[in-house]
Motif scaffolding. Structure first.
Motif, PDB file in Angstrom:
ATOM      1  N   ARG A  38      -2.745  -9.541  -4.655  1.00 40.34           N
ATOM      2  CA  ARG A  38      -2.666  -8.397  -5.562  1.00 40.34           C
ATOM      3  C   ARG A  38      -4.044  -8.013  -6.095  1.00 40.34           C
ATOM      4  O   ARG A  38      -4.341  -6.827  -6.259  1.00 40.34           O
ATOM      5  CB  ARG A  38      -1.708  -8.731  -6.705  1.00 40.34           C
ATOM      6  CG  ARG A  38      -0.248  -8.789  -6.259  1.00 40.34           C
ATOM      7  CD  ARG A  38       0.680  -9.175  -7.382  1.00 40.34           C
ATOM      8  NE  ARG A  38       2.074  -9.000  -6.998  1.00 40.34           N
ATOM      9  CZ  ARG A  38       3.107  -9.376  -7.744  1.00 40.34           C
ATOM     10  NH1 ARG A  38       2.900  -9.936  -8.925  1.00 40.34           N
ATOM     11  NH2 ARG A  38       4.349  -9.185  -7.315  1.00 40.34           N
ATOM     12  N   LYS A  39      -4.872  -9.014  -6.363  1.00 37.78           N
ATOM     13  CA  LYS A  39      -6.227  -8.718  -6.822  1.00 37.78           C
ATOM     14  C   LYS A  39      -7.015  -8.017  -5.716  1.00 37.78           C
ATOM     15  O   LYS A  39      -7.819  -7.106  -5.995  1.00 37.78           O
ATOM     16  CB  LYS A  39      -6.933 -10.007  -7.241  1.00 37.78           C
ATOM     17  CG  LYS A  39      -8.311  -9.782  -7.858  1.00 37.78           C
ATOM     18  CD  LYS A  39      -8.227  -8.980  -9.161  1.00 37.78           C
ATOM     19  CE  LYS A  39      -9.580  -8.839  -9.823  1.00 37.78           C
ATOM     20  NZ  LYS A  39      -9.509  -8.040 -11.068  1.00 37.78           N
ATOM     21  N   GLY A  40      -6.793  -8.430  -4.470  1.00 39.12           N
ATOM     22  CA  GLY A  40      -7.468  -7.775  -3.359  1.00 39.12           C
ATOM     23  C   GLY A  40      -7.094  -6.304  -3.260  1.00 39.12           C
ATOM     24  O   GLY A  40      -7.958  -5.442  -3.037  1.00 39.12           O
ATOM     25  N   ILE A  41      -5.804  -5.998  -3.429  1.00 39.18           N
ATOM     26  CA  ILE A  41      -5.367  -4.606  -3.432  1.00 39.18           C
ATOM     27  C   ILE A  41      -6.050  -3.814  -4.549  1.00 39.18           C
ATOM     28  O   ILE A  41      -6.551  -2.704  -4.351  1.00 39.18           O
ATOM     29  CB  ILE A  41      -3.839  -4.525  -3.596  1.00 39.18           C
ATOM     30  CG1 ILE A  41      -3.125  -5.149  -2.385  1.00 39.18           C
ATOM     31  CG2 ILE A  41      -3.389  -3.083  -3.820  1.00 39.18           C
ATOM     32  CD1 ILE A  41      -3.277  -4.377  -1.101  1.00 39.18           C
ATOM     33  N   GLU A  42      -6.098  -4.432  -5.734  1.00 40.44           N
ATOM     34  CA  GLU A  42      -6.730  -3.769  -6.880  1.00 40.44           C
ATOM     35  C   GLU A  42      -8.212  -3.511  -6.626  1.00 40.44           C
ATOM     36  O   GLU A  42      -8.727  -2.418  -6.907  1.00 40.44           O
ATOM     37  CB  GLU A  42      -6.550  -4.631  -8.129  1.00 40.44           C
ATOM     38  CG  GLU A  42      -7.211  -4.077  -9.383  1.00 40.44           C
ATOM     39  CD  GLU A  42      -7.142  -5.046 -10.550  1.00 40.44           C
ATOM     40  OE1 GLU A  42      -8.017  -4.978 -11.426  1.00 40.44           O
ATOM     41  OE2 GLU A  42      -6.205  -5.875 -10.584  1.00 40.44           O
ATOM     42  N   ARG A  55     -10.734 -11.958  -1.507  1.00 39.61           N
ATOM     43  CA  ARG A  55      -9.392 -12.274  -2.027  1.00 39.61           C
ATOM     44  C   ARG A  55      -8.368 -12.332  -0.904  1.00 39.61           C
ATOM     45  O   ARG A  55      -7.518 -13.218  -0.887  1.00 39.61           O
ATOM     46  CB  ARG A  55      -8.969 -11.228  -3.070  1.00 39.61           C
ATOM     47  CG  ARG A  55      -9.839 -11.145  -4.306  1.00 39.61           C
ATOM     48  CD  ARG A  55     -10.060 -12.493  -4.988  1.00 39.61           C
ATOM     49  NE  ARG A  55     -10.599 -12.360  -6.329  1.00 39.61           N
ATOM     50  CZ  ARG A  55     -11.851 -12.082  -6.642  1.00 39.61           C
ATOM     51  NH1 ARG A  55     -12.727 -11.868  -5.665  1.00 39.61           N
ATOM     52  NH2 ARG A  55     -12.256 -12.012  -7.897  1.00 39.61           N
ATOM     53  N   PHE A  56      -8.444 -11.392   0.023  1.00 42.44           N
ATOM     54  CA  PHE A  56      -7.488 -11.411   1.126  1.00 42.44           C
ATOM     55  C   PHE A  56      -7.676 -12.650   2.004  1.00 42.44           C
ATOM     56  O   PHE A  56      -6.703 -13.255   2.463  1.00 42.44           O
ATOM     57  CB  PHE A  56      -7.632 -10.143   1.976  1.00 42.44           C
ATOM     58  CG  PHE A  56      -7.142  -8.896   1.304  1.00 42.44           C
ATOM     59  CD1 PHE A  56      -5.950  -8.884   0.595  1.00 42.44           C
ATOM     60  CD2 PHE A  56      -7.868  -7.714   1.376  1.00 42.44           C
ATOM     61  CE1 PHE A  56      -5.482  -7.736  -0.028  1.00 42.44           C
ATOM     62  CE2 PHE A  56      -7.420  -6.563   0.763  1.00 42.44           C
ATOM     63  CZ  PHE A  56      -6.227  -6.563   0.052  1.00 42.44           C
ATOM     64  N   PHE A  70      -2.770  -7.912   7.819  1.00 43.44           N
ATOM     65  CA  PHE A  70      -2.943  -6.474   8.025  1.00 43.44           C
ATOM     66  C   PHE A  70      -3.860  -5.878   6.966  1.00 43.44           C
ATOM     67  O   PHE A  70      -4.755  -5.077   7.280  1.00 43.44           O
ATOM     68  CB  PHE A  70      -1.586  -5.771   7.994  1.00 43.44           C
ATOM     69  CG  PHE A  70      -1.710  -4.277   8.095  1.00 43.44           C
ATOM     70  CD1 PHE A  70      -1.947  -3.672   9.316  1.00 43.44           C
ATOM     71  CD2 PHE A  70      -1.625  -3.479   6.965  1.00 43.44           C
ATOM     72  CE1 PHE A  70      -2.089  -2.287   9.408  1.00 43.44           C
ATOM     73  CE2 PHE A  70      -1.762  -2.103   7.041  1.00 43.44           C
ATOM     74  CZ  PHE A  70      -1.994  -1.502   8.275  1.00 43.44           C
ATOM     75  N   GLU A  71      -3.667  -6.255   5.712  1.00 41.19           N
ATOM     76  CA  GLU A  71      -4.513  -5.705   4.653  1.00 41.19           C
ATOM     77  C   GLU A  71      -5.960  -6.190   4.788  1.00 41.19           C
ATOM     78  O   GLU A  71      -6.901  -5.443   4.508  1.00 41.19           O
ATOM     79  CB  GLU A  71      -3.953  -6.070   3.277  1.00 41.19           C
ATOM     80  CG  GLU A  71      -2.562  -5.510   2.996  1.00 41.19           C
ATOM     81  CD  GLU A  71      -2.483  -3.999   3.048  1.00 41.19           C
ATOM     82  OE1 GLU A  71      -3.537  -3.334   3.021  1.00 41.19           O
ATOM     83  OE2 GLU A  71      -1.359  -3.473   3.117  1.00 41.19           O
ATOM     84  N   GLN A 214       1.396   0.492  -4.649  1.00 38.63           N
ATOM     85  CA  GLN A 214       1.846  -0.632  -5.457  1.00 38.63           C
ATOM     86  C   GLN A 214       1.568  -1.931  -4.699  1.00 38.63           C
ATOM     87  O   GLN A 214       1.648  -1.962  -3.484  1.00 38.63           O
ATOM     88  CB  GLN A 214       3.360  -0.522  -5.750  1.00 38.63           C
ATOM     89  CG  GLN A 214       3.737   0.705  -6.560  1.00 38.63           C
ATOM     90  CD  GLN A 214       3.155   0.660  -7.964  1.00 38.63           C
ATOM     91  OE1 GLN A 214       2.988  -0.422  -8.536  1.00 38.63           O
ATOM     92  NE2 GLN A 214       2.847   1.808  -8.524  1.00 38.63           N
ATOM     93  N   PRO A 215       1.230  -2.999  -5.429  1.00 37.85           N
ATOM     94  CA  PRO A 215       0.971  -4.270  -4.748  1.00 37.85           C
ATOM     95  C   PRO A 215       2.209  -4.770  -4.017  1.00 37.85           C
ATOM     96  O   PRO A 215       3.327  -4.611  -4.469  1.00 37.85           O
ATOM     97  CB  PRO A 215       0.598  -5.213  -5.910  1.00 37.85           C
ATOM     98  CG  PRO A 215       0.200  -4.321  -7.029  1.00 37.85           C
ATOM     99  CD  PRO A 215       1.029  -3.067  -6.877  1.00 37.85           C
ATOM    100  N   TYR A 216       1.984  -5.327  -2.848  1.00 37.87           N
ATOM    101  CA  TYR A 216       3.063  -5.939  -2.086  1.00 37.87           C
ATOM    102  C   TYR A 216       3.001  -7.444  -2.254  1.00 37.87           C
ATOM    103  O   TYR A 216       1.925  -8.030  -2.296  1.00 37.87           O
ATOM    104  CB  TYR A 216       2.911  -5.619  -0.597  1.00 37.87           C
ATOM    105  CG  TYR A 216       3.208  -4.186  -0.233  1.00 37.87           C
ATOM    106  CD1 TYR A 216       4.518  -3.729  -0.135  1.00 37.87           C
ATOM    107  CD2 TYR A 216       2.174  -3.291   0.011  1.00 37.87           C
ATOM    108  CE1 TYR A 216       4.795  -2.424   0.209  1.00 37.87           C
ATOM    109  CE2 TYR A 216       2.440  -1.988   0.348  1.00 37.87           C
ATOM    110  CZ  TYR A 216       3.760  -1.556   0.455  1.00 37.87           C
ATOM    111  OH  TYR A 216       4.020  -0.258   0.803  1.00 37.87           O
ATOM    112  N   ASP A 217       4.142  -8.064  -2.287  1.00 37.89           N
ATOM    113  CA  ASP A 217       4.165  -9.515  -2.247  1.00 37.89           C
ATOM    114  C   ASP A 217       3.847  -9.967  -0.832  1.00 37.89           C
ATOM    115  O   ASP A 217       4.335  -9.375   0.126  1.00 37.89           O
ATOM    116  CB  ASP A 217       5.554 -10.056  -2.642  1.00 37.89           C
ATOM    117  CG  ASP A 217       5.790  -9.977  -4.140  1.00 37.89           C
ATOM    118  OD1 ASP A 217       4.791  -9.849  -4.872  1.00 37.89           O
ATOM    119  OD2 ASP A 217       6.940 -10.031  -4.550  1.00 37.89           O
TER     120      ASP A 217
END
Length: 218
Positions: A38-42, A55-56, A70-71, A214-217
């Motif tokens: 989630r931090k990586g997405i942010e 983070r990823f 994928f992210e 939105q963050p994905y789990d």
């Protein structure tokens, strides 16, 4: 301007970087991976791509899933690291399919395969040839003589090719590679390098998956 990323210092670094965890994940691993993801997405949404990649990578090391892979690949691609991105996408597709895999994970696996296939055509290649004796270096990395038999896949941008003899630089050439371009360069100690563009295709515009709002789990 899109940032470029060129450093791939070890021949097998990518294979180990994306190797799945060999142990069963604990609750702490899963929770830590989710927070890192989630931090990586942010961070990516705030355009801090290097920090997002960290983070990823951390999340993937703890709990390797197609979604995280994928992210990670998408962020590396956005940085201009096409070689690293393709490695991440392929690793995501090769993860074992779990019996409880969600539709989202299955979609991430399929999207990763599509991105890997697209990048396969976009990663530039350079064929390296040496006349006489000497050690070829690309961006400071020595290239084994046996590896000269196949074109080297590199990220788009500028790359420095050297020929050294007994540690002394005897020739140097900077080449600029575009997406999908193939070049051939011949190096010889004390002789000007010969560079030939062997293919420079016009590639279609790729459709990159949109970033989640939105963050994905994982």
């Amino acid at each position: 301007m899109r940032r470029r990323f060129f450093a791939v210092p070890f021949a097998f670094a990518l294979a180990f970087a994306f190797a799945p965890a060999a142990h069963a994940q604990s609750s702490a691993d899963i929770d830590t991976a989710r927070a890192a993801f989630r931090k990586g997405i942010e961070l990516r949404q705030h355009h801090d791509l290097p920090a997002a990649v960290e983070r990823f990578r951390a999340a993937y090391a703890l709990v390797p899933t197609p979604r995280i892979g994928f992210e990670l690949g998408s962020t590396l691609r956005e940085m201009g690291d096409l070689v690293g991105a393709r490695a991440a996408f392929i690793a995501a597709t090769e993860l074992p399919v779990r019996s409880f895999e969600t539709p989202e994970a299955k979609k991430a696996r399929a999207d990763a395969r599509a991105q890997a296939d697209d990048l396969d055509q976009r990663i530039p290649q350079i064929a390296l040839h040496v006349v006489g004796t000497g050690q070829i270096y690309v961006d400071g990395e020595p290239i084994r003589h046996e590896a000269l038999a196949v074109p080297r896949r590199l990220n788009p941008g500028n790359h420095t090719v050297q020929i050294q003899v007994d540690g002394d630089v005897k020739g140097e050439k900077t080449v600029t590679l575009s997406e999908g371009e193939h070049q051939s360069i011949t190096m010889s100690a004390g002789v000007e390098a010969r560079v030939t563009v062997t293919a420079s295709p016009v590639l279609p515009q790729v459709v990159v998956q949109p970033q989640p709002t939105q963050p994905y789990d994982p």
